[in-house]
Design an enzyme around this catalytic site. Sequence first.
Site, PDB file in Angstrom:
ATOM      1  N   HIS A   1      67.332  66.526-124.970  1.00 20.80           N
ATOM      2  CA  HIS A   1      67.865  66.562-123.610  1.00 20.80           C
ATOM      3  C   HIS A   1      66.681  66.708-122.656  1.00 20.80           C
ATOM      4  O   HIS A   1      65.912  67.663-122.743  1.00 20.80           O
ATOM      5  CB  HIS A   1      68.845  67.717-123.443  1.00 20.80           C
ATOM      6  CG  HIS A   1      69.946  67.684-124.459  1.00 20.80           C
ATOM      7  ND1 HIS A   1      70.911  66.713-124.466  1.00 20.80           N
ATOM      8  CD2 HIS A   1      70.219  68.502-125.496  1.00 20.80           C
ATOM      9  CE1 HIS A   1      71.744  66.930-125.471  1.00 20.80           C
ATOM     10  NE2 HIS A   1      71.341  68.012-126.118  1.00 20.80           N
TER      11      HIS A   1
ATOM     12  N   GLY B   1      78.492  58.626-139.528  1.00 20.96           N
ATOM     13  CA  GLY B   1      77.236  59.176-139.044  1.00 20.96           C
ATOM     14  C   GLY B   1      76.755  60.251-139.994  1.00 20.96           C
ATOM     15  O   GLY B   1      77.533  61.118-140.394  1.00 20.96           O
TER      16      GLY B   1
ATOM     17  N   SER C   1      68.967  67.496-116.655  1.00 13.17           N
ATOM     18  CA  SER C   1      70.353  67.955-116.531  1.00 13.17           C
ATOM     19  C   SER C   1      71.106  67.054-115.555  1.00 13.17           C
ATOM     20  O   SER C   1      70.527  66.308-114.784  1.00 13.17           O
ATOM     21  CB  SER C   1      70.405  69.415-116.079  1.00 13.17           C
ATOM     22  OG  SER C   1      69.811  69.556-114.815  1.00 13.17           O
TER      23      SER C   1
ATOM     24  N   HIS D   1      67.147  49.723-137.012  1.00 15.48           N
ATOM     25  CA  HIS D   1      67.225  49.164-138.368  1.00 15.48           C
ATOM     26  C   HIS D   1      68.693  48.932-138.706  1.00 15.48           C
ATOM     27  O   HIS D   1      69.517  49.819-138.505  1.00 15.48           O
ATOM     28  CB  HIS D   1      66.606  50.138-139.375  1.00 15.48           C
ATOM     29  CG  HIS D   1      66.870  49.794-140.799  1.00 15.48           C
ATOM     30  ND1 HIS D   1      66.202  48.790-141.451  1.00 15.48           N
ATOM     31  CD2 HIS D   1      67.750  50.311-141.687  1.00 15.48           C
ATOM     32  CE1 HIS D   1      66.655  48.706-142.688  1.00 15.48           C
ATOM     33  NE2 HIS D   1      67.588  49.620-142.852  1.00 15.48           N
TER      34      HIS D   1
ATOM     35  N   GLU E   1      76.909  59.694-130.502  1.00 15.77           N
ATOM     36  CA  GLU E   1      77.423  59.362-131.831  1.00 15.77           C
ATOM     37  C   GLU E   1      78.546  58.335-131.747  1.00 15.77           C
ATOM     38  O   GLU E   1      78.651  57.442-132.584  1.00 15.77           O
ATOM     39  CB  GLU E   1      77.889  60.606-132.585  1.00 15.77           C
ATOM     40  CG  GLU E   1      78.291  60.260-134.005  1.00 15.77           C
ATOM     41  CD  GLU E   1      78.109  61.376-135.007  1.00 15.77           C
ATOM     42  OE1 GLU E   1      78.536  61.175-136.146  1.00 15.77           O
ATOM     43  OE2 GLU E   1      77.527  62.423-134.668  1.00 15.77           O
TER      44      GLU E   1
END
Length: 138
Positions: A88, A81, A91, A105, A61
Amino acid sequence: MDKIKTLLTLNSLSKNTLMETLDIEFIEVGEDYIVAKMPVNSGVHQPYGILHGGATAALAETVGSCASALFVDTKTKIVKGIELSINHLKSKKEGVVFGIAKPIHKGRTTHLWEIKIVDEEDNLISICKLTNIILDKK
């Protein structure tokens, strides 16, 4: 765009924020992408000793929101946001991960970013999509 000045500005905005806590550092800016890195250590682990998905999401983010901010006039607009999806895939116990944001976009009021989280060997750790809304400052 002065890439060095942009990186210095982005990193200076991290002071006293979650980005500073997670030791996120912006390292590269291009015409259509931005990259930040985050160390993987006990500070971002979950109880099993691997990278916490929430820390990964925070990196995604951060990179995607800052990418949007590079394409708007931040004197009159603010980026927020509004949706983050993340898968995920692998690991990671230690080392560094990199968040690489590329646009899908870039509209007048919404931006959609693909953020890949990769490790030092370019292994895909997580894949993310971030939708940002571009609002007028009040």
